[in-house]
Design a protein around this motif. Structure first.
Motif, PDB file in Angstrom:
ATOM      1  N   LEU A  85     -26.665  13.967 -12.840  1.00  0.00           N
ATOM      2  CA  LEU A  85     -25.787  12.797 -12.718  1.00  0.00           C
ATOM      3  C   LEU A  85     -24.445  12.991 -13.429  1.00  0.00           C
ATOM      4  CD1 LEU A  85     -28.326   9.843 -13.062  1.00  0.00           C
ATOM      5  CD2 LEU A  85     -27.329  10.840 -10.999  1.00  0.00           C
ATOM      6  N   GLY A  99     -23.178  14.784  -6.393  1.00  0.00           N
ATOM      7  CA  GLY A  99     -24.393  14.027  -6.685  1.00  0.00           C
ATOM      8  C   GLY A  99     -25.486  14.364  -5.695  1.00  0.00           C
ATOM      9  N   CYS A 100     -26.034  13.350  -5.040  1.00  0.00           N
ATOM     10  CA  CYS A 100     -27.132  13.567  -4.094  1.00  0.00           C
ATOM     11  C   CYS A 100     -26.719  14.494  -2.956  1.00  0.00           C
ATOM     12  CB  CYS A 100     -27.636  12.232  -3.556  1.00  0.00           C
ATOM     13  SG  CYS A 100     -26.410  11.327  -2.586  1.00  0.00           S
ATOM     14  N   LEU A 112     -34.147   8.300  -8.662  1.00  0.00           N
ATOM     15  CA  LEU A 112     -32.961   7.788  -9.364  1.00  0.00           C
ATOM     16  C   LEU A 112     -32.743   6.312  -9.018  1.00  0.00           C
ATOM     17  CD1 LEU A 112     -30.512  10.822  -8.977  1.00  0.00           C
ATOM     18  CD2 LEU A 112     -31.881  10.181 -10.972  1.00  0.00           C
ATOM     19  N   ASP A 146     -25.287   8.418  -5.095  1.00  0.00           N
ATOM     20  CA  ASP A 146     -26.752   8.497  -5.028  1.00  0.00           C
ATOM     21  C   ASP A 146     -27.272   8.215  -3.625  1.00  0.00           C
ATOM     22  OD1 ASP A 146     -26.278   5.771  -4.935  1.00  0.00           O
ATOM     23  OD2 ASP A 146     -27.027   5.389  -6.963  1.00  0.00           O
ATOM     24  N   ASP A 147     -26.370   7.968  -2.688  1.00  0.00           N
ATOM     25  CA  ASP A 147     -26.773   7.654  -1.308  1.00  0.00           C
ATOM     26  C   ASP A 147     -25.569   7.919  -0.420  1.00  0.00           C
ATOM     27  OD1 ASP A 147     -29.006   5.457   0.160  1.00  0.00           O
ATOM     28  OD2 ASP A 147     -27.114   5.898   1.152  1.00  0.00           O
ATOM     29  N   ARG A 158     -22.906   4.486 -11.956  1.00  0.00           N
ATOM     30  CA  ARG A 158     -23.210   5.908 -11.812  1.00  0.00           C
ATOM     31  C   ARG A 158     -21.926   6.699 -11.580  1.00  0.00           C
ATOM     32  NH1 ARG A 158     -28.887   6.222  -9.120  1.00  0.00           N
ATOM     33  NH2 ARG A 158     -29.552   6.010 -11.280  1.00  0.00           N
ATOM     34  N   SER A 203     -30.552  10.085   0.263  1.00  0.00           N
ATOM     35  CA  SER A 203     -30.599   9.036  -0.759  1.00  0.00           C
ATOM     36  C   SER A 203     -31.536   9.449  -1.879  1.00  0.00           C
ATOM     37  CB  SER A 203     -31.102   7.718  -0.154  1.00  0.00           C
ATOM     38  OG  SER A 203     -31.117   6.698  -1.134  1.00  0.00           O
ATOM     39  N   GLN A 204     -31.144   9.118  -3.085  1.00  0.00           N
ATOM     40  CA  GLN A 204     -32.055   9.282  -4.219  1.00  0.00           C
ATOM     41  C   GLN A 204     -32.426   7.917  -4.803  1.00  0.00           C
ATOM     42  OE1 GLN A 204     -29.802  12.559  -6.227  1.00  0.00           O
ATOM     43  NE2 GLN A 204     -31.571  13.830  -5.703  1.00  0.00           N
ATOM     44  N   GLY A 221     -31.620  11.071 -14.816  1.00  0.00           N
ATOM     45  CA  GLY A 221     -31.176  12.120 -13.903  1.00  0.00           C
ATOM     46  C   GLY A 221     -30.639  13.359 -14.598  1.00  0.00           C
ATOM     47  N   ARG A 277     -22.450   4.710  -4.388  1.00  0.00           N
ATOM     48  CA  ARG A 277     -23.172   4.665  -5.651  1.00  0.00           C
ATOM     49  C   ARG A 277     -23.915   3.337  -5.660  1.00  0.00           C
ATOM     50  NH1 ARG A 277     -17.885   6.752  -9.156  1.00  0.00           N
ATOM     51  NH2 ARG A 277     -17.407   8.400  -7.642  1.00  0.00           N
TER      52      ARG A 277
END
Lengths: 358, 358, 358, 358
Positions: free
Chosen positions: D173, D182-183, D162, D221-222, D217, D240-241, D169, D212
């Motif tokens: 997402l 999310g992640c 991502l 994502d992290d 987003r 994390s992605q 995603g 993010r």
């Protein structure tokens, strides 16, 4: 499946691999020569009793006669019966997937091959390691010129499970059943096929040191060879089943004019390419930089069974009339025996350079 | 120091290593045959003009006559002058530390050795890699029986800096100056010494494939050898200066009855010991599990200069009348030429097994 | 040199590093507060008795007065005396190379810095790890845009030598002598400097968990921090001296829009750059793909002493009036204390985000 | 199987894994909500048309009514339907194997759990990574005391798929379908389960930084968390992605009083144990030093599908009334949501320490 009763290492591997491929299911078997044991083994694997055989010739005839007969015969017997079993099924019109080595001697293999010339493509050899995605990617890179002309091919295959005098090698240590090649036939043929498969070159002659490092053994357990390939490439192959501390250490290195390449079976998902500027690039299976397809995305490890399943997927293509150019066939089986014979001859003549006769 | 003007690779390495050892300082030099250049080079290194020479014989005489004369002569000239320079200093009573290979031919080396038998221990050979702490630890482990009887010794030394037809190999590619051995003398002698040093075994005979993989070269750039050692051990040595992607890939593997051992020069601070139960133990230099002393604590990397400095520290012990049993002396230099000669002879006779004559 | 009698770890390291750099020689020292011991230590290091001091203030005055006085004062005393010693030499006009941390508290450090603003560039901080060639190459790659904008900075520094309740930490575990920061000052400052040095970003605030994992200890032995950097990057720093099994595990990872980068101190000669296509490229120091210069060619390992020697080489440039932009100066020392103080404050307030005050 | 039409990543993975286990075959499915597509998908997978459904509630009723009805329902739908689908099958008396995260919110998960308390053991959570043999071996070693008391638990799970603003995603997402975590929900729950599974400790509270990193987003994502465990252990979890260059980098490190342990998902067949004496022992799956059973012998890599197949083998044991103590059940699914919720809350409150409510 012929041979490979429950509990046998290779039988179980084949069954898991064909299930994993999603292309085959096991419906008939000749899992033992003894009727009672064959029946019990078949039952344990969920086979119908009427498709559980104790005689492979009978199995070949019976399955060939059934409308729902098997599409493929899988041979996982000890080495000495590969040929007669394969002959029975091929003669009955049933394609075969066979364990290596194809035969005990080159002469047997060549005789068989001349008899089944017309069916040479219906016979698949289980050179498992050619089923790894990154081995195929390596071959692709070589063909695409990423290495330039290849100068040197180094392959080694190291195990230690025969490292002690009392290691239980079973029929593999009996020249009558496993062949006189010992480690050369058992794992050396894998290494030899890998070297030719990835490099695209043909080994033309070799000089061998062939040893029984554990005293009292009837067949070699360690051998190291110098190799001469087509296009003036040279190389080496070292195979050992007494390399203490090694599990299944198959490793290939190619050195070309432009780059060097390395692949290790124990970490099969990456391929390393090195150049003279000091860069070594590790490419991960499943990443967008890799053109060879595989089952799982990057970072989700594939292993030995996935490589094996890829051979089964290719075989399904073959049976479906599609192309499967990477699949080892009868000729590759014969070539393996050519390698074993040349190595034994060279070893017996103190390392004299010896031509491969296939 | 004789040879090794500023900018020369090995000269600079020796100077840094001796400074690092804390045991020596450079006070005199014969850095060029040309008086002007010798003077300029000496000035650049901070030498007194009266101790800057353009003639090694004169340097030997003059330094021997000074009350504060040099305690050690360091020879870093091209291969063809190692022997005459060493002879001048030894004859003048000055111990010598000399680059390998000792000579251009075995005959020269043996003649020199017979002349200086009485001073064989005053001549140190710069087999640098035996100065790594974990190489010495490996030797200690072998002697302590950690591997059991050794069955197989595999050593390789791979570089790529001569990988192209236009690579600048200088005098190393000229048989008159560097010797006919090419890569065998230049780096093969290191690999050979390492194998014997760690294993404690003696190589008795060998079978060699010796190649010029880059066309048009006057000396070999790649060679691979089968080895037979004392106590029935076998092995292999592969040396290449055209192994694309390899920097300075010296790597040793020993396989014994009880364990296998691996050391890689490019990651010199760890040693791996593997056993049949599937364990590989990496031991870090400087840790309490290591008995061989070193300069820095665990986790603070030591490298090539530290290995070299250890040779200088040992040499200081030697000059101080102390014991330095791990330090390679004249006999090790002669043995290196025995290896090169046997390899060239075997290679010329298509790999015939050839005895080492030292 | 002030502090660092023979046998002290850091004193010996500095002496070897300065010898290795080829730019300095040790000519004077204040190796102990006790005259007898100072004299003995000086003698052991070959110093002239008249340049062996037991009082640093006297040394500063005396050396400043000599025509051949020292060009650089090297401070390797325990942390509590860094500032007064540095003050004495800077005031006497003698540049200083000082061990980290600069001081025991941020207030002390800032007061010192304000006093010596005019000489801030004459004070070099021994952030050794910024001397590794591949650390500098990493910084260069970041500046050249190889990673794109940096999103995440992860640094960890793991040791285990204080892992037991009876580990001998000496003055490092005494808050009066080593400072209240414990592991934060001793090794955390290295990790912090590395993160900012390579990324080129400034840490603005942090949230810390600060622990004494071994009971009964007066100072922290393990701490983990969340970091916020300029340009919206985030990150983490973990430092431990009780991470069982770790020698000197300093490791940096940066993740940017285009690539990720990793460097490990225990294998300092390579740098890994990874991209979304599944490629990880390991670049070797000394190869033609690396633009940062170093001492040795590719494949000949450089280690900790070479990194340290690079700081000394840069310091020689500085003293020679040349540019040495990568050399950490007084400001970097102050910043280290800013990091320690913010971490201690955040830890004491249950991880509340805390601004760095420098 | 509910969800997972041909081509969907997780559906294919489940099908291969259950085939590989040799314990299950796919006989019914609800592969789409759209009847036509469901039928086509079922046909592609070889399902009988009458056992191909477009409505999971109907499937649950119909299969429960058949004498040959499914023994297990496999849920691979997007996150928002896990609970209603599971409820339908559990209520119909059919055990369930469900993808993680169990639900979108902790409240939903707890409500579901209270409703199905009596069937909590009939619900298996697909925490795949706990199926790796060496993860189980790690847990065994911890329980056997090989590490002593655990001080620090570090787990990270890094992907990069991502990493770009336009990365596809899909529903992951979308907070409505994938959840607000999310992640944290997608892969953080795996990492969290792994940490507790191997350590045997319970996470009690956490402090989170939730980001993010790719602008625009809707979900994180992290995220990086400090953790406090039972028995005074501390730790960290980073997920994390958008960690550029990382494929599926799940990695666990535990540090105890006696040893440190490390396992990496991308090289899953070995486990590293390190001690203060500088030794790191890598133990290979399948070797005699490993007590946890696995499919293949040492050196023949097992990967992600083998880990998944081990969950299916355990589930077969469960269905057969046997013990399967390592299999994650409903409680582990609830706990995953407890982790996600605490992380989101702490992140929203600037990292304030937050208790886990399960």
């Amino acid at each position: 499946m012929i041979g490979g009763a429950p509990g046998a290492f290779m039988g179980d591997v084949h069954r898991r691999a064909l299930a994993l491929s999603g292309q085959f299911s096991l419906v008939a078997g000749c899992l033992s020569r003894h009727p009672q044991q064959a029946l019990a083994a078949g039952r344990a694997l969920g086979l119908a009793p009427e498709r559980t055989y104790a005689d492979w010739a009978q199995m070949a005839r019976a399955e060939a006669a059934r409308p729902d007969g098997i599409a493929l015969a899988i041979i996982v017997t000890p080495n000495d019966t590969h040929l007669p079993v394969a002959a029975a099924f091929l003669a009955a019109g049933i394609p075969v997937l066979c364990e290596k080595p194809l035969a005990l001697t080159l002469e047997q293999a060549q005789h068989f091959a001349s008899r089944f010339t017309a069916k040479a493509n219906d016979m698949v050899m289980a050179y498992t390691y050619s089923g790894y995605a990154m081995v195929r990617e390596a071959r692709r890179l070589v063909q695409a010129g990423a290495l330039g002309a290849i100068r040197n091919i180094q392959v080694e295959y190291l195990q230690d499970w025969l490292g002690n005098a009392d290691s239980n090698g079973g029929w593999r240590l009996d020249p009558q059943t496993g062949g006189a090649g010992g480690c050369l036939g058992d794992i050396g043929t894998h290494a030899f096929h890998l070297a030719e498969f990835v490099s695209g070159l043909q080994c033309q002659s070799l000089s061998a040191r062939v040893s029984r490092l554990v005293p009292g053994r009837a067949v070699p357990d360690d051998a190291q060879l110098q190799l001469r390939f087509s296009h003036a490439a040279i190389g080496s192959l070292w195979v050992s089943q007494v390399a203490t501390g090694c599990g299944n250490g198959l490793r290939l290195r190619l050195y070309g004019e432009k780059a060097g390449l390395e692949w290790k079976q124990e970490q099969p998902d990456t391929l390393a390419l090195s150049t003279m500027d000091g860069r070594t690039t590790h490419t991960a299976r499943g990443g967008s930089a890799v053109l060879t397809p595989s089952f799982l995305p990057r970072g989700h490890p594939e292993g030995y069974l996935e490589a094996f399943a890829r051979l089964y997927s290719d075989t399904a293509r073959l049976l479906g009339g599609l192309d499967a150019p990477l699949l080892p066939r009868l000729a590759a089986g014969v070539r393996g025996l050519g390698f074993v014979e040349a190595a034994l001859q060279s070893g017996a003549r103190d390392g004299a350079w010896t031509m491969l006769r296939t």
